[in-house]
Design an enzyme around this catalytic site. Structure first.
Site, PDB file in Angstrom:
ATOM      1  N   HIS A   1       0.854  -1.188   0.000  1.00 33.88           N
ATOM      2  CA  HIS A   1       0.000   0.000   0.000  1.00 33.88           C
ATOM      3  C   HIS A   1       0.892   1.240   0.000  1.00 33.88           C
ATOM      4  CE1 HIS A   1      -3.637  -2.347   0.381  1.00 33.88           C
ATOM      5  NE2 HIS A   1      -3.122  -3.003   1.410  1.00 33.88           N
TER       6      HIS A   1
ATOM      7  N   HIS B   1       4.048   1.473   2.426  1.00 33.78           N
ATOM      8  CA  HIS B   1       5.257   0.719   2.099  1.00 33.78           C
ATOM      9  C   HIS B   1       5.886   1.200   0.795  1.00 33.78           C
ATOM     10  CE1 HIS B   1       3.996  -2.583   5.079  1.00 33.78           C
ATOM     11  NE2 HIS B   1       4.949  -1.836   5.607  1.00 33.78           N
TER      12      HIS B   1
END
Ligand SMILES: [Zn+2]
Length: 395
Positions: A203, A206
């Site tokens: 997502h 990260h």
């Protein structure tokens, strides 16, 4: 740039246990006459990583002295840092028919012989001690501890010679060995490479961490783990689709190598963070991202334990440089991705969703806000959530 500029493997040499040519034919023929041990999914993935040097300097399953030092000191008897036992276990009954000094054929579930173990030692071990030292708990609800308790009572240690790597039907184009990732980095002219371990979709949080690291190095190895994980983790084929659409749409293609790591998750938190780093060093990474609660599960480890454990080693003992990141998020006031290290604003200014909230949105066919997930990634997850019957994916 030359290959020599890429970081050296752990212990200096990339191990290669594959047997080739006439020797291979002779060994394959002899293997049909040997006692055979069937490998578990975990042992199979260990054979794969041992074979191609992902576990350099290991050349087989650990013998007792190495095992004991690894459990107690996080080092091999040679003194090299090594935090996780890499062992082969069988039942007492099975061990009784196997003799030290003899060869044993190791087969996959279908019975195909993949490797031959030169059995140096059979030894017993204390499961509770291993659980305490390696996993910091004896709780059988911990999936790593449960796996140790479920193993046979006797360990088989010795050198491996590998006839064939386990066959995988999925992602053949992404199954690069350490020699192949190193060649891919050299081809791109990279000298410094940051490795990112994941068993989840990527997502925005990260993605941001990866890109912060990429500002400081030549390239990124996105290296998702696709070996055995626990129930509830998102299936690897869905995750791979998420990585593909993310890279295609948001990363410069000449700065990323996507490849899968066949390792099994052990959920050993701090020790596994060091283990993940050493394995990525063998794949050619000079840097490794360690986030909050890396490789953790449940409430067994403190949020930063997996970062603090690196303080127990001299940087020269590790070789690979860990890069520590805090929790990151989109902040409306900062108008961008940030972390507690960089954003002074309040919780209500930040786009934060719990795993449960995200799961519920995806199951209802709703994409999380674009500040949380890229729409292309959300589309993959929505489609997968609605196609499949397993309702409890972790995100
Ligand atoms: Zn802010």
């Amino acid at each position: 740039m030359t290959r020599e500029e890429i970081i050296a493997p752990h212990g200096g040499q990339l191990v290669n246990l594959m047997v080739e040519g006439p020797e291979k034919e002779a060994l394959r023929a002899r293997a049909t006459t040997l006692p055979t041990v069937r490998l578990s999914a975990r042992a199979l993935s260990d054979v794969e990583l041992l074979a191609s040097g992902g576990y350099s300097p290991l050349e087989g399953f650990m013998t007792e002295a190495d095992y004991r030092d690894v459990v107690a000191e996080m080092r091999l008897i040679s003194g090299l840092v090594w935090p996780m036992p890499i062992t082969l276990s069988v039942s007492r009954e099975e061990a009784a028919g196997l003799h030290e000094g003899a060869e044993i054929a190791l087969a996959d579930e279908a019975g195909e012989v993949l490797a031959v173990l030169e059995l140096a030692e059979k030894f017993g071990y204390d499961k509770a001690e291993e659980a305490r030292q390696v996993y910091r708990t004896e709780d059988e609800a911990h999936p790593g501890v449960a796996a140790v308790y479920a193993q046979g009572e006797v360990r088989l240690g010795g050198r491996l010679r590998v006839l064939a790597l386990p066959q995988h039907g999925d992602f053949p184009e992404y199954r690069l060995t350490p020699a192949q990732t190193r060649a891919a980095f050299a081809e791109r002219g990279w000298r410094t490479v940051v490795g990112f371990q994941t068993r989840n979709p990527v997502h925005r949080a990260h993605e941001y961490i990866q890109k912060c690291a990429m500002e400081m190095v030549d390239g990124l190895l996105l290296h998702p783990l696709v070996g055995e994980t626990k129930a509830g983790d998102i299936p690897s084929d869905v995750r791979m689709s998420c990585y593909e659409v993310l890279i295609q749409n948001y990363f410069p293609l000449d700065r990323v190598v996507l490849s899968v790591n066949p390792a099994a998750m052990r959920y050993a938190g701090p020790r596994e963070a060091v283990f993940h780093a050493m394995v990525r060093k063998n794949f050619g990474c000079s840097h490794f991202i360690v986030g909050r609660d890396h490789a953790g599960v449940g409430q067994y480890y403190g949020t930063y334990d997996a970062q603090r454990i690196f303080d127990e080693f001299a940087p020269t003992d590790l070789g690979i440089a860990p890069m520590f990141f805090d929790h990151t998020f989109y902040c409306k006031k900062c108008d961008g991705m940030a972390s507690a290290k960089t954003c002074p604003h309040d919780q209500e200014d930040r786009v934060a969703l719990s795993g449960t909230q995200v799961r519920e949105m995806l199951q209802g066919g709703l994409a999380p806000p674009t500040e949380f997930s890229r729409p292309e990634v959300a589309d993959v997850l929505i489609a997968a959530t609605q196609e499949r019957t397993t309702p409890h994916y972790a995100v």
